[in-house]
Design a protein around this motif. Structure first.
Motif, PDB file in Angstrom:
ATOM      1  N   CYS B  66       0.834  -1.210   0.000  1.00 59.65           N
ATOM      2  CA  CYS B  66       0.000   0.000   0.000  1.00 59.65           C
ATOM      3  C   CYS B  66       0.870   1.262   0.000  1.00 59.65           C
ATOM      4  O   CYS B  66       0.576   2.224  -0.721  1.00 59.65           O
ATOM      5  N   ALA B  67       1.932   1.256   0.802  1.00 58.92           N
ATOM      6  CA  ALA B  67       2.819   2.425   0.861  1.00 58.92           C
ATOM      7  C   ALA B  67       3.477   2.663  -0.492  1.00 58.92           C
ATOM      8  O   ALA B  67       3.675   3.801  -0.915  1.00 58.92           O
ATOM      9  N   ASN B  68       3.783   1.573  -1.182  1.00 64.10           N
ATOM     10  CA  ASN B  68       4.397   1.679  -2.498  1.00 64.10           C
ATOM     11  C   ASN B  68       3.463   2.364  -3.486  1.00 64.10           C
ATOM     12  O   ASN B  68       3.878   3.218  -4.268  1.00 64.10           O
ATOM     13  N   HIS B  69       2.185   1.997  -3.434  1.00 60.54           N
ATOM     14  CA  HIS B  69       1.209   2.621  -4.330  1.00 60.54           C
ATOM     15  C   HIS B  69       1.078   4.112  -4.034  1.00 60.54           C
ATOM     16  O   HIS B  69       0.875   4.918  -4.923  1.00 60.54           O
ATOM     17  N   LEU B  70       1.174   4.463  -2.758  1.00 59.07           N
ATOM     18  CA  LEU B  70       1.053   5.869  -2.373  1.00 59.07           C
ATOM     19  C   LEU B  70       2.264   6.686  -2.825  1.00 59.07           C
ATOM     20  O   LEU B  70       2.127   7.766  -3.398  1.00 59.07           O
ATOM     21  N   SER B  71       3.450   6.149  -2.593  1.00 58.92           N
ATOM     22  CA  SER B  71       4.639   6.987  -2.750  1.00 58.92           C
ATOM     23  C   SER B  71       5.090   7.170  -4.191  1.00 58.92           C
ATOM     24  O   SER B  71       5.903   8.043  -4.469  1.00 58.92           O
ATOM     25  N   GLY B  72       4.568   6.387  -5.121  1.00 59.23           N
ATOM     26  CA  GLY B  72       4.895   6.601  -6.528  1.00 59.23           C
ATOM     27  C   GLY B  72       4.509   8.003  -6.978  1.00 59.23           C
ATOM     28  O   GLY B  72       5.075   8.553  -7.926  1.00 59.23           O
ATOM     29  N   SER B  84       6.077   4.775 -10.363  1.00 54.88           N
ATOM     30  CA  SER B  84       5.548   3.562 -10.997  1.00 54.88           C
ATOM     31  C   SER B  84       4.550   3.993 -12.067  1.00 54.88           C
ATOM     32  O   SER B  84       4.149   5.162 -12.115  1.00 54.88           O
ATOM     33  N   GLY B  85       4.131   3.016 -12.895  1.00 56.92           N
ATOM     34  CA  GLY B  85       3.171   3.332 -13.958  1.00 56.92           C
ATOM     35  C   GLY B  85       1.874   3.895 -13.395  1.00 56.92           C
ATOM     36  O   GLY B  85       1.239   4.748 -14.012  1.00 56.92           O
ATOM     37  N   GLY B  86       1.487   3.429 -12.208  1.00 60.61           N
ATOM     38  CA  GLY B  86       0.244   3.880 -11.584  1.00 60.61           C
ATOM     39  C   GLY B  86       0.253   5.356 -11.238  1.00 60.61           C
ATOM     40  O   GLY B  86      -0.806   5.959 -11.053  1.00 60.61           O
ATOM     41  N   ALA B  87       1.435   5.945 -11.131  1.00 57.91           N
ATOM     42  CA  ALA B  87       1.528   7.369 -10.761  1.00 57.91           C
ATOM     43  C   ALA B  87       1.749   8.259 -11.982  1.00 57.91           C
ATOM     44  O   ALA B  87       1.880   9.475 -11.836  1.00 57.91           O
ATOM     45  N   ALA B  88       1.776   7.672 -13.179  1.00 61.48           N
ATOM     46  CA  ALA B  88       2.051   8.479 -14.385  1.00 61.48           C
ATOM     47  C   ALA B  88       0.989   9.569 -14.566  1.00 61.48           C
ATOM     48  O   ALA B  88       1.308  10.700 -14.946  1.00 61.48           O
ATOM     49  N   ALA B  89      -0.262   9.228 -14.280  1.00 63.78           N
ATOM     50  CA  ALA B  89      -1.334  10.219 -14.463  1.00 63.78           C
ATOM     51  C   ALA B  89      -1.226  11.365 -13.441  1.00 63.78           C
ATOM     52  O   ALA B  89      -1.727  12.459 -13.691  1.00 63.78           O
ATOM     53  N   THR B  90      -0.567  11.098 -12.320  1.00 57.42           N
ATOM     54  CA  THR B  90      -0.423  12.136 -11.282  1.00 57.42           C
ATOM     55  C   THR B  90       0.449  13.293 -11.767  1.00 57.42           C
ATOM     56  O   THR B  90       0.309  14.419 -11.292  1.00 57.42           O
TER      57      THR B  90
END
Lengths: 163, 500
Positions: B66-72, B84-90
């Protein structure tokens, strides 16, 4: 009125067109299952590239744009730094096998900082050493990843009796 | 499930704070560094997780994940480099906020949206688990083709300034994503003769090149990445800015809720993942917004939507793993291995044979999110200072260190060169408005799209009409068309209203 430099807008479409052509060539003798996806995507891509080429051609013919590629090179004063950084990165990767991660990064950082205009030797040395030492600790000491070992890694291993 | 069982689980998990807090800190570090995925970290720490009791192993893995998903989102906001790819839109709105001197507020938005998005969806999952677990069964390869095409439509919408350029970039990325051997016969396609490309284009070098290296080459044009006014604001950061970020989050609480549910539902679909969820949430947020034209200029909703969604994915990914024995992603697969080693048999019977552990997974996740907000929120003020480093120092560090990070995923020197190639492509795309994000979506979706398309076509013996053969699929097609048409219609109405 200054014409829009549309030549730069051609680079990505032409790259995409070239890659699509190579892709079609590489799948020409494969079974349909291996081709289907690439053919669908590639065909759509080629169609869109032609639409874009027509748009640019029309703009140039109507005098709204030119084929200059200025956006890629400007501002001119940082062009040397930009090309230099890419060359340093290439040299860093190419010499990694011999220099190892730590020494390669140390030299890469030092030369990059010098290229960027930093002229204080102590600052260059401290930042380069900091980055290289952090990389060593993380990638070599902690994670034991498969980075090539060079003189520094071998010397440290020798000192620690792991040679 | 009884209230007593849940209360016991919460008490147990809170008692594991001494495992959860270090795992959160490790997850944050791993998430900030591009190239370090949670699954790789869990694999490296496998001896540890296999050696300790299952409850402790679970708490550790879940908190790290969970922390990994947040900190990207942290480097995505500060230096436009998604962890990470999940944070590209951020990066789309997070980085413009930084440039305006609102890095601290953007980080707080990222943290609160991630934590509350993750927490809400985790609690929803606990309540709705028996029903949610069946959702994945309704989506077959035909429907998945349309879901993937949804990702494609985002390309056009995200690159709204010039749809043709957005589509060219996206399709170029999709074609790059098809490089490698095909799924059926393993014959290589467009590999340029490199054995390293037989497995396809690795995502980490693509991500690093398109975002980190290209951005570093562009940032050389300015002394600092923040504007002059932004610099003055960033130098005077105070706790009040953290409070302002919290106030912004509270004002947009409903936005956090509904975008996190997008993440939850997409997370349940095996293989879809955080990258798609974040982009879908961003696009939906923009589509239903009263001011879609402000997206991309640095607005809170543009940070909240992708961050809430990519953390909504965390609980969704675990649903098929727990209920069906099908891991929803690679991290879930590693967790499943650890849990199976400890004797847990995944599948529908898990909830009757071992309900404590089955629900404990999600309770552990909820507790991790509660700890996370207290651990990370105070750090926003100090993290925001990174934007004050001059580009003279920042650019070389980013280029060389991220090139090194490109090695981490597969441990090939080739990947470092590949990152550099993507960096140059990304630079050209950046300077000519071909939207690197669209290329990245394409690279991410390429292999997934091909897998589902070929499976559908094989089932129908090559008949493409199979793609329109299911009711659910056709509803999804209609929604997809609506997603493409609605922004155009809206823009036309706004234009007409603006014309006197």
């Amino acid at each position: 009125l200054q014409k829009a430099p549309l030549g730069a807008d051609l680079v990505i479409p032409l790259l995409a067109l070239g890659f699509a052509a190579y892709f079609f060539f590489s799948i020409r003798e494969l079974a349909w299952e291996a081709k289907a996806n690439g053919v669908i995507i590639g065909t759509l891509l080629v169609l869109l590239v032609f639409v874009q080429l027509v748009r640019i051609a029309v703009a140039v013919m109507k005098g709204r744009g030119s084929l200059r590629t200025d956006p890629l090179w400007q501002p001119r004063e940082v062009l040397g730094k930009r090309i230099g950084m890419v060359l340093i990165a290439i040299a860093f990767i190419a010499t990694l096998k011999w220099l190892g991660l730590t020494l390669g990064l140390l030299l890469g950082m030092a030369s990059s900082l010098w290229l960027m205009g930093v002229r204080k030797p102590v600052r260059i040395a401290l930042i380069s050493l900091g980055v290289a030492a952090s990389a060593y600790l993380l990638f070599i000491a902690a994670l034991d990843s498969a980075f090539p070992h060079g003189p520094i890694e071998n010397a440290v291993a020798h000192l620690l009796g792991r040679a | 499930m009884t209230w007593q069982l849940l209360a016991d689980q919460f008490a147990t998990q809170f008692g594991l704070w001494w495992i959860i807090i270090p795992a959160i800190l490790l997850g944050i570090i791993v998430g900030i560094l591009p190239g370090f995925s949670p699954q790789n970290t869990l694999i490296m720490l496998l001896p540890l997780t296999l050696a300790v009791p299952v409850e402790q192993a679970l708490a550790f893995m879940i908190a790290l994940y969970c922390a990994n998903h947040l900190s990207g989102g942290i480097p995505a906001i500060l230096v436009k480099i998604p962890g990470s790819g999940g944070a590209a839109a951020t990066t789309l709105d997070g980085y413009p906020m930084t440039q305006k001197g609102q890095a601290q507020q953007a980080l707080v938005l990222c943290f609160t949206a991630s934590v509350f998005g993750g927490l809400i969806t985790t609690l929803a999952t606990i309540a709705l688990l028996p029903w949610l677990s069946k959702l994945g069964l309704y989506l077959r390869s035909v429907e998945m083709v349309v879901v993937m095409l949804f990702g494609l439509t985002l390309i056009a919408v995200i690159a709204a300034k010039d749809t043709i350029k957005g589509l060219i970039a996206g399709l170029f990325g999709l074609l790059i994503g098809v490089i490698g051997t095909d799924n059926i016969y393993n014959t290589p396609r467009a590999t340029f003769g490199f054995l390293e490309l037989y497995d396809g284009v690795p995502l980490v070098p693509a991500l690093i090149g398109l975002f980190a290296i290209s951005e570093a080459l562009v940032m050389l044009e300015e002394k600092m990445i923040v504007s002059k006014e932004g610099r003055e604001r960033a130098m005077q950061t105070q706790w009040a800015d953290t409070l302002e970020g919290l106030r912004m989050s509270l004002q947009k609480w409903w936005h956090i809720v509904w975008t996190s549910f997008i993440g939850l539902f997409i997370g349940i679909v095996p293989g879809a993942g955080a990258s798609i969820a974040a982009f879908v949430a961003y696009q939906q947020s923009q589509m239903w917004s009263k001011h879609p034209e402000l997206y991309g200029t640095g607005i809170p909703e543009g940070v909240i939507a992708p961050e809430a969604a990519n953390n909504g994915v965390t609980s969704g990914t675990l649903v098929p793993m727990m209920a069906l024995g099908v891991p929803g992603g690679s991290t879930a697969a590693v967790m499943m291995i650890v849990l199976q080693y400890h004797g847990m048999i995944m599948g529908p019977r898990l909830f009757t044979t071992n309900p404590g552990l089955a629900y404990g997974v999600f309770v552990s996740m909820a507790v991790a999110y509660i700890f996370m907000i207290f651990t990370i929120l105070p750090l926003a003020r100090y993290m925001a200072r990174i934007v004050l480093i001059e580009t003279t120092y920042l650019a070389p560090i980013i280029i060389l260190v991220t090139t090194v990070a490109a090695f981490a995923e597969r441990q090939y020197l080739f990947d470092m060169g590949l990152a550099l190639v993507f960096g140059v492509i990304g630079y050209v795309a950046h300077k000519t408005s071909y939207h690197v994000t669209a290329i990245l979506i394409g690279v991410i979706l390429g292999p997934l799209f091909e897998g589902y398309l070929v499976r559908s076509l094989r089932l129908s013996e090559g008949d493409p009409m199979v793609l329109f053969s299911s009711t659910l699929g056709n509803i999804l097609w209609a929604l997809l068309v609506l997603s493409l048409v609605l922004p155009v219609v809206r823009a036309s109405i706004i234009r007409k209203k603006a014309t006197p």
